[in-house]
Design a protein around this motif. Structure first.
Motif, PDB file in Angstrom:
ATOM      1  N   ASN A  33       0.389  49.118 -39.975  1.00 57.96           N
ATOM      2  CA  ASN A  33       0.942  48.046 -40.788  1.00 57.96           C
ATOM      3  C   ASN A  33       2.393  48.516 -40.731  1.00 57.96           C
ATOM      4  OD1 ASN A  33      -1.193  46.517 -41.635  1.00 57.96           O
ATOM      5  ND2 ASN A  33      -1.925  48.452 -42.907  1.00 57.96           N
ATOM      6  N   LEU A  37       5.143  44.928 -44.955  1.00 58.83           N
ATOM      7  CA  LEU A  37       3.909  44.015 -45.268  1.00 58.83           C
ATOM      8  C   LEU A  37       3.576  44.464 -46.647  1.00 58.83           C
ATOM      9  CD1 LEU A  37       1.600  42.674 -43.971  1.00 58.83           C
ATOM     10  CD2 LEU A  37       0.175  44.679 -43.804  1.00 58.83           C
ATOM     11  N   SER A  42      -1.381  45.481 -47.316  1.00 60.18           N
ATOM     12  CA  SER A  42      -1.642  46.988 -46.437  1.00 60.18           C
ATOM     13  C   SER A  42      -2.701  47.613 -47.251  1.00 60.18           C
ATOM     14  CB  SER A  42      -0.194  47.408 -46.488  1.00 60.18           C
ATOM     15  OG  SER A  42       0.176  47.892 -47.729  1.00 60.18           O
ATOM     16  N   SER A  45      -5.709  46.530 -45.204  1.00 58.66           N
ATOM     17  CA  SER A  45      -5.599  46.344 -43.754  1.00 58.66           C
ATOM     18  C   SER A  45      -5.419  47.715 -42.866  1.00 58.66           C
ATOM     19  CB  SER A  45      -4.120  45.568 -43.793  1.00 58.66           C
ATOM     20  OG  SER A  45      -3.617  45.480 -42.231  1.00 58.66           O
ATOM     21  N   ILE A  48      -2.110  45.532 -37.938  1.00 59.93           N
ATOM     22  CA  ILE A  48      -1.825  44.165 -37.255  1.00 59.93           C
ATOM     23  C   ILE A  48      -1.633  43.950 -36.200  1.00 59.93           C
ATOM     24  CG2 ILE A  48      -0.514  43.931 -39.583  1.00 59.93           C
ATOM     25  CD1 ILE A  48       1.601  43.978 -36.586  1.00 59.93           C
ATOM     26  N   LEU A  55       1.997  37.161 -38.338  1.00 52.23           N
ATOM     27  CA  LEU A  55       1.234  38.418 -38.175  1.00 52.23           C
ATOM     28  C   LEU A  55      -0.199  38.167 -38.638  1.00 52.23           C
ATOM     29  CD1 LEU A  55       3.710  40.897 -40.179  1.00 52.23           C
ATOM     30  CD2 LEU A  55       3.279  40.540 -37.551  1.00 52.23           C
ATOM     31  N   ALA A  57      -3.500  40.309 -39.908  1.00 56.69           N
ATOM     32  CA  ALA A  57      -3.629  41.344 -40.346  1.00 56.69           C
ATOM     33  C   ALA A  57      -5.084  41.757 -40.316  1.00 56.69           C
ATOM     34  CB  ALA A  57      -3.262  41.427 -41.937  1.00 56.69           C
TER      35      ALA A  57
END
Length: 69
Positions: A33, A37, A42, A45, A48, A55, A57
């Motif tokens: 990440n 972000l 994040s 996630s 990415i 993007l 994720a």
């Protein structure tokens, strides 16, 4: 609509608004990440993929479902 995810041998149906497309992505293009972000993304996630104009994720299903371990 739902998307089914497998986690630790269990199947979970995640409700989604829409599925735009299904992609096959190379693991060598996976990135951590970025610091820019947003925290809301994040937090759930694992990293990415940088696509041509956006993007993507990758959701951390364990965190999303608040599973232990």
């Amino acid at each position: 609509m739902s998307v089914v995810a497998e986690q630790a041998g269990e199947l979970y149906a995640l409700l989604v608004d829409d599925v735009a497309e299904v992609m096959s992505l190379s693991s060598c293009d996976f990135e951590q990440n970025p610091p820019t972000l947003p925290a809301a993304w994040s937090a759930y996630s694992t990293g990415i993929y940088r696509l041509q104009d956006r993007l993507l994720a990758v959701l951390d299903v364990r965190k999303l479902l608040k599973l232990e371990g």
